[in-house]
Design a protein around this motif. Structure first.
Motif, PDB file in Angstrom:
ATOM      1  N   VAL A 103       0.862  -1.180   0.000  1.00 34.99           N
ATOM      2  CA  VAL A 103       0.000   0.000   0.000  1.00 34.99           C
ATOM      3  C   VAL A 103       0.897   1.229   0.000  1.00 34.99           C
ATOM      4  CG1 VAL A 103      -1.715   1.351   1.284  1.00 34.99           C
ATOM      5  CG2 VAL A 103      -1.789  -1.149   1.358  1.00 34.99           C
ATOM      6  N   THR A 104       0.586   2.212  -0.838  1.00 36.07           N
ATOM      7  CA  THR A 104       1.186   3.535  -0.681  1.00 36.07           C
ATOM      8  C   THR A 104       0.057   4.495  -0.339  1.00 36.07           C
ATOM      9  OG1 THR A 104       1.104   3.949  -3.068  1.00 36.07           O
ATOM     10  CG2 THR A 104       3.195   3.215  -2.172  1.00 36.07           C
ATOM     11  N   MET A 105       0.237   5.158   0.785  1.00 44.58           N
ATOM     12  CA  MET A 105      -0.752   6.109   1.274  1.00 44.58           C
ATOM     13  C   MET A 105      -0.039   7.452   1.441  1.00 44.58           C
ATOM     14  SD  MET A 105      -3.041   5.891   4.771  1.00 44.58           S
ATOM     15  CE  MET A 105      -1.933   6.630   5.973  1.00 44.58           C
ATOM     16  N   MET A 106      -0.396   8.409   0.601  1.00 42.28           N
ATOM     17  CA  MET A 106       0.203   9.736   0.708  1.00 42.28           C
ATOM     18  C   MET A 106      -0.776  10.650   1.435  1.00 42.28           C
ATOM     19  SD  MET A 106       1.738  12.192  -2.259  1.00 42.28           S
ATOM     20  CE  MET A 106       0.171  12.817  -2.869  1.00 42.28           C
ATOM     21  N   ASP A 107      -0.252  11.417   2.383  1.00 45.82           N
ATOM     22  CA  ASP A 107      -1.081  12.365   3.109  1.00 45.82           C
ATOM     23  C   ASP A 107      -0.245  13.610   3.391  1.00 45.82           C
ATOM     24  OD1 ASP A 107      -3.244  13.413   4.902  1.00 45.82           O
ATOM     25  OD2 ASP A 107      -3.949  11.356   4.684  1.00 45.82           O
ATOM     26  N   HIS A 177       4.367  16.371   1.938  1.00 46.75           N
ATOM     27  CA  HIS A 177       3.659  15.099   2.061  1.00 46.75           C
ATOM     28  C   HIS A 177       4.430  14.084   2.897  1.00 46.75           C
ATOM     29  CE1 HIS A 177       1.743  16.767  -1.606  1.00 46.75           C
ATOM     30  NE2 HIS A 177       0.677  16.303  -0.986  1.00 46.75           N
ATOM     31  N   ALA A 178       3.666  13.232   3.532  1.00 46.66           N
ATOM     32  CA  ALA A 178       4.213  12.042   4.181  1.00 46.66           C
ATOM     33  C   ALA A 178       3.735  10.855   3.353  1.00 46.66           C
ATOM     34  CB  ALA A 178       3.716  11.927   5.618  1.00 46.66           C
ATOM     35  N   ILE A 179       4.648   9.979   3.017  1.00 50.48           N
ATOM     36  CA  ILE A 179       4.317   8.798   2.224  1.00 50.48           C
ATOM     37  C   ILE A 179       4.473   7.577   3.112  1.00 50.48           C
ATOM     38  CG2 ILE A 179       4.864   7.430   0.184  1.00 50.48           C
ATOM     39  CD1 ILE A 179       6.067  10.142  -0.936  1.00 50.48           C
TER      40      ILE A 179
END
Length: 186
Positions: A103-107, A177-179
């Motif tokens: 999973v890659t979740m960028m926030d 961003h934090a990935i």
């Protein structure tokens, strides 16, 4: 992606088309709760001649049971903090991911510690957007209202509470961003 995998894109937006076009051997399931946007995306998909994308109306916080163990790769970009029930979505990510999936979740790259966060010159803008859009979207749906300034620390804690082990979570921080890279079973 080049050799062909089964991928999920939650919050079916503009990135779906570019990724599907660039990786024609992979199949993509893109979904959102906004039925009108899904219909627009289906039309655009036909116009672009893409045959490897399926657009569905579905809820990130309650992904269908038939998706269990189905996906090799999941992409989530800048939407986890908007969800009404992100803890359910985080647990659902693991449930629908195949063993050894990714999973890659960028926030947004913020800290959960407000006194530290407000020292960032961009924090006034980030808190304003968070309050007037992100939190409102979640709260209007009966949600927890995290908003974009929820912070990396809270995100990691919530991922762990949702069943992701510490060694399954890696975070890379960029300026804005934090990935989060989540690997099931690693």
């Amino acid at each position: 992606l080049s050799s062909g995998i089964n991928a999920e894109y939650g919050g079916a937006g503009r990135h779906t088309f570019a990724v599907a076009k660039h990786f024609p051997n992979s199949t993509f399931t893109a979904f959102d709760i906004d039925a009108e946007q899904i219909e627009k995306n289906k039309t655009k998909c036909k116009e672009l001649g893409l045959k490897n994308v399926t657009f569905l109306v579905a809820d990130f916080c309650a992904m269908p049971q038939e998706w269990n163990g189905r996906f090799d790769y999941l992409m989530i970009y800048d939407c986890m903090h908007d969800l009404p029930h992100p803890a359910q979505a985080m647990a659902g990510l693991k449930r629908v991911l195949k063993d050894d999936g990714l999973v890659t979740m960028m926030d947004i790259n913020t800290t959960s510690h407000m006194p530290t966060q407000v020292k960032d010159p961009m924090s006034a803008v980030e808190y304003n957007i968070s309050l007037h859009h992100c939190m409102s979207v979640s709260l209007a749906s009966g949600g927890v209202g995290l908003g974009s300034c929820w912070g990396v620390e809270l995100a990691v804690s919530m991922l762990q509470d949702a069943g992701w082990a510490e060694d399954e979570i890696r975070v890379t921080k960029e300026e804005m961003h934090a990935i989060f890279v989540l690997t099931k079973g690693k």
